[in-house]
Scaffold this motif. Structure first.
Motif, PDB file in Angstrom:
ATOM      1  N   VAL A 222    -127.693 -58.449  96.617  1.00 19.46           N
ATOM      2  CA  VAL A 222    -127.258 -59.144  96.154  1.00 19.46           C
ATOM      3  C   VAL A 222    -126.654 -60.277  96.768  1.00 19.46           C
ATOM      4  O   VAL A 222    -125.558 -60.008  96.348  1.00 19.46           O
ATOM      5  CB  VAL A 222    -128.447 -59.877  95.218  1.00 19.46           C
ATOM      6  N   SER A 223    -127.279 -61.387  97.384  1.00 16.61           N
ATOM      7  CA  SER A 223    -126.071 -62.071  97.476  1.00 16.61           C
ATOM      8  C   SER A 223    -126.259 -63.279  96.208  1.00 16.61           C
ATOM      9  O   SER A 223    -127.503 -63.664  95.632  1.00 16.61           O
ATOM     10  CB  SER A 223    -127.167 -63.133  99.028  1.00 16.61           C
ATOM     11  N   TYR A 224    -124.748 -64.023  96.601  1.00 16.43           N
ATOM     12  CA  TYR A 224    -124.552 -65.568  95.347  1.00 16.43           C
ATOM     13  C   TYR A 224    -124.967 -66.427  95.716  1.00 16.43           C
ATOM     14  O   TYR A 224    -124.083 -66.302  96.796  1.00 16.43           O
ATOM     15  CB  TYR A 224    -123.598 -65.361  94.377  1.00 16.43           C
ATOM     16  N   GLN A 225    -125.069 -67.257  95.264  1.00 18.05           N
ATOM     17  CA  GLN A 225    -125.215 -68.842  96.187  1.00 18.05           C
ATOM     18  C   GLN A 225    -123.858 -69.284  95.286  1.00 18.05           C
ATOM     19  O   GLN A 225    -123.787 -69.136  94.246  1.00 18.05           O
ATOM     20  CB  GLN A 225    -126.686 -69.583  95.192  1.00 18.05           C
ATOM     21  N   THR A 226    -122.861 -70.092  95.803  1.00 12.38           N
ATOM     22  CA  THR A 226    -121.922 -70.818  95.120  1.00 12.38           C
ATOM     23  C   THR A 226    -122.232 -72.139  94.317  1.00 12.38           C
ATOM     24  O   THR A 226    -122.963 -72.665  95.031  1.00 12.38           O
ATOM     25  CB  THR A 226    -120.733 -70.207  95.907  1.00 12.38           C
ATOM     26  N   ILE A 227    -121.176 -71.679  93.415  1.00 14.66           N
ATOM     27  CA  ILE A 227    -120.902 -73.166  93.049  1.00 14.66           C
ATOM     28  C   ILE A 227    -120.252 -74.049  93.116  1.00 14.66           C
ATOM     29  O   ILE A 227    -119.214 -73.676  93.031  1.00 14.66           O
ATOM     30  CB  ILE A 227    -121.535 -73.202  90.858  1.00 14.66           C
TER      31      ILE A 227
ATOM     32  N   ALA B   9    -134.287 -50.429  94.454  1.00 15.66           N
ATOM     33  CA  ALA B   9    -134.129 -51.634  93.623  1.00 15.66           C
ATOM     34  C   ALA B   9    -132.795 -51.823  92.864  1.00 15.66           C
ATOM     35  O   ALA B   9    -132.121 -52.717  92.447  1.00 15.66           O
ATOM     36  CB  ALA B   9    -135.009 -51.535  92.608  1.00 15.66           C
ATOM     37  N   VAL B  10    -132.011 -50.492  92.458  1.00 14.04           N
ATOM     38  CA  VAL B  10    -130.991 -49.828  91.961  1.00 14.04           C
ATOM     39  C   VAL B  10    -129.673 -50.643  93.375  1.00 14.04           C
ATOM     40  O   VAL B  10    -129.253 -51.877  93.120  1.00 14.04           O
ATOM     41  CB  VAL B  10    -130.598 -48.794  91.823  1.00 14.04           C
ATOM     42  N   GLN B  11    -130.331 -50.164  94.675  1.00 14.98           N
ATOM     43  CA  GLN B  11    -129.425 -50.383  95.598  1.00 14.98           C
ATOM     44  C   GLN B  11    -129.433 -52.141  96.356  1.00 14.98           C
ATOM     45  O   GLN B  11    -128.282 -52.536  96.592  1.00 14.98           O
ATOM     46  CB  GLN B  11    -129.672 -49.631  96.983  1.00 14.98           C
TER      47      GLN B  11
ATOM     48  N   GLU C 261    -134.811 -56.696  90.627  1.00 11.41           N
ATOM     49  CA  GLU C 261    -135.029 -56.029  91.833  1.00 11.41           C
ATOM     50  C   GLU C 261    -135.993 -54.610  91.598  1.00 11.41           C
ATOM     51  O   GLU C 261    -136.994 -54.958  91.878  1.00 11.41           O
ATOM     52  CB  GLU C 261    -133.987 -55.346  92.092  1.00 11.41           C
ATOM     53  N   GLU C 262    -136.088 -54.467  90.311  1.00  8.67           N
ATOM     54  CA  GLU C 262    -137.213 -53.282  90.245  1.00  8.67           C
ATOM     55  C   GLU C 262    -138.825 -53.692  89.622  1.00  8.67           C
ATOM     56  O   GLU C 262    -139.723 -53.540  89.620  1.00  8.67           O
ATOM     57  CB  GLU C 262    -136.939 -52.461  88.653  1.00  8.67           C
ATOM     58  N   LEU C 263    -138.019 -55.127  89.204  1.00  9.21           N
ATOM     59  CA  LEU C 263    -139.086 -55.952  88.528  1.00  9.21           C
ATOM     60  C   LEU C 263    -139.789 -56.289  89.317  1.00  9.21           C
ATOM     61  O   LEU C 263    -141.319 -56.117  90.408  1.00  9.21           O
ATOM     62  CB  LEU C 263    -139.155 -57.031  88.082  1.00  9.21           C
ATOM     63  N   LYS C 264    -139.973 -56.559  91.054  1.00 12.90           N
ATOM     64  CA  LYS C 264    -139.863 -57.632  91.941  1.00 12.90           C
ATOM     65  C   LYS C 264    -140.333 -55.880  92.948  1.00 12.90           C
ATOM     66  O   LYS C 264    -141.887 -55.777  93.644  1.00 12.90           O
ATOM     67  CB  LYS C 264    -139.132 -57.768  93.247  1.00 12.90           C
ATOM     68  N   ALA C 265    -139.934 -55.131  93.022  1.00 15.87           N
ATOM     69  CA  ALA C 265    -140.286 -53.421  93.687  1.00 15.87           C
ATOM     70  C   ALA C 265    -141.879 -53.114  92.916  1.00 15.87           C
ATOM     71  O   ALA C 265    -142.319 -52.869  93.542  1.00 15.87           O
ATOM     72  CB  ALA C 265    -139.833 -51.751  93.172  1.00 15.87           C
ATOM     73  N   ALA C 266    -141.951 -53.712  91.813  1.00 19.89           N
ATOM     74  CA  ALA C 266    -142.985 -53.246  91.647  1.00 19.89           C
ATOM     75  C   ALA C 266    -143.880 -54.038  91.198  1.00 19.89           C
ATOM     76  O   ALA C 266    -145.267 -54.170  90.683  1.00 19.89           O
ATOM     77  CB  ALA C 266    -143.009 -53.222  89.722  1.00 19.89           C
ATOM     78  N   GLY C 267    -144.104 -55.053  91.467  1.00 19.43           N
ATOM     79  CA  GLY C 267    -145.247 -55.839  92.493  1.00 19.43           C
ATOM     80  C   GLY C 267    -145.362 -56.884  91.086  1.00 19.43           C
ATOM     81  O   GLY C 267    -146.220 -57.784  91.537  1.00 19.43           O
ATOM     82  N   ILE C 268    -144.556 -57.620  90.752  1.00 17.00           N
ATOM     83  CA  ILE C 268    -144.470 -58.868  89.879  1.00 17.00           C
ATOM     84  C   ILE C 268    -144.454 -59.726  90.387  1.00 17.00           C
ATOM     85  O   ILE C 268    -142.940 -60.224  90.371  1.00 17.00           O
ATOM     86  CB  ILE C 268    -143.700 -58.200  88.447  1.00 17.00           C
TER      87      ILE C 268
END
Length: 261
Positions: free
Chosen positions: A255-260, A248-250, A59-66
């Motif tokens: 986050v939501s997890y997909q079930t298997i 990003a920490v929050q 999420e930190e990577l996403k927040a940084a625009g990567i």
């Protein structure tokens, strides 16, 4: 006092020696194919202290625009023993979460152990990781410290404080003493610097906050913050709240997890 006597040869004889419980042998126990999404990273995990390290960094990577750090997130259900399924064991033979599969490199790269996943992602994206030798070494000092120290908190203190079926003074005293020594070490460190390795936020903060910050904020073992006298570590508490306030920490915690299936 106890009437337990050590046998000459230890043998496992416990009720959870089945498909879903731990036992003293490694390897897969049943066939289970893991789903694959289209994102570069496939993450198989849970919202444990080790698991949240990875979602927070992503999420930190996403927040940084990567842009090339997208991920699909799947829940490994311990209640169903999915960590022992063949698909997961193929990625992590140690059957522990989190595990990451990088499918963006032409060949799939399996990465496991939470600290190694942090380092892998930080190196690949040149993010939250110092580039100079001194800074990188200081970060690795603390990343390896967390890897070696946290088992005393989770497997030791956490087990006997929260999970053990009976209260036992000797192990509680032993692991509480070591946990408080580690907390004191971090409190002294953070009295002199803003973040774990200096004045810049890094993956060392993510790794350590996920255990020690959350512990003092009473988010891991209910009642532990009072038991450990969290207020006696003011610098560590201030740092923990500063990390906790990062968007990003929050996001990494929610986050939501997909079930298997």
């Amino acid at each position: 006092m106890t009437d337990y006597q050590k046998p000459k040869v230890w043998k496992w004889d416990a009720p959870n020696d089945g498909v879903t419980g731990n036992k003293p042998t490694a390897g897969s126990r049943f066939e289970l194919d893991l789903p694959r999404g289209k994102q570069p990273y496939q993450v198989y995990s849970l919202g444990t202290p080790n698991g949240i390290k990875v979602t927070i960094l992503l999420e930190e990577l996403k927040a940084a625009g990567i842009q090339d750090a997208g991920y699909d997130l799947y829940k490994i259900d311990f209640g169903r023993g999915q960590q022992f399924g063949s698909g997961f064991v193929a990625i992590n033979p140690n059957s522990k979460i989190p595990a990451l599969l990088d499918q963006s490199e032409g060949q799939e790269i399996a990465v496991y152990e939470s600290a190694n996943i942090l380092l892998y992602l930080a190196e690949k994206h040149h993010f939250l990781l110092p580039t100079d030798r001194a800074g990188r070494t200081e970060l690795l000092n603390w990343l390896f410290w967390q890897t070696g120290a946290a088992p005393f908190v989770g497997g030791g203190f956490g087990h006997f404080f929260h999970y053990a079926p009976t209260e036992q003074q000797y192990p509680i005293d032993r692991y509480t003493m070591e946990t408080k020594r580690q907390l004191d070490l971090l409190d002294q460190l953070l009295a002199k610097r803003s973040y774990i390795i200096g004045e810049e936020y890094s993956i060392a903060d993510i790794a350590i906050w996920s255990w020690y910050g959350r512990l003092l904020q009473d988010q891991i073992y209910p009642g532990a913050a009072t038991f450990l006298d969290a207020t006696s570590y003011p610098h560590l508490l201030d740092w923990a709240e500063k990390i906790n306030q990062r968007p990003a920490v929050q996001a990494g915690l929610k986050v939501s997890y997909q079930t298997i299936d």
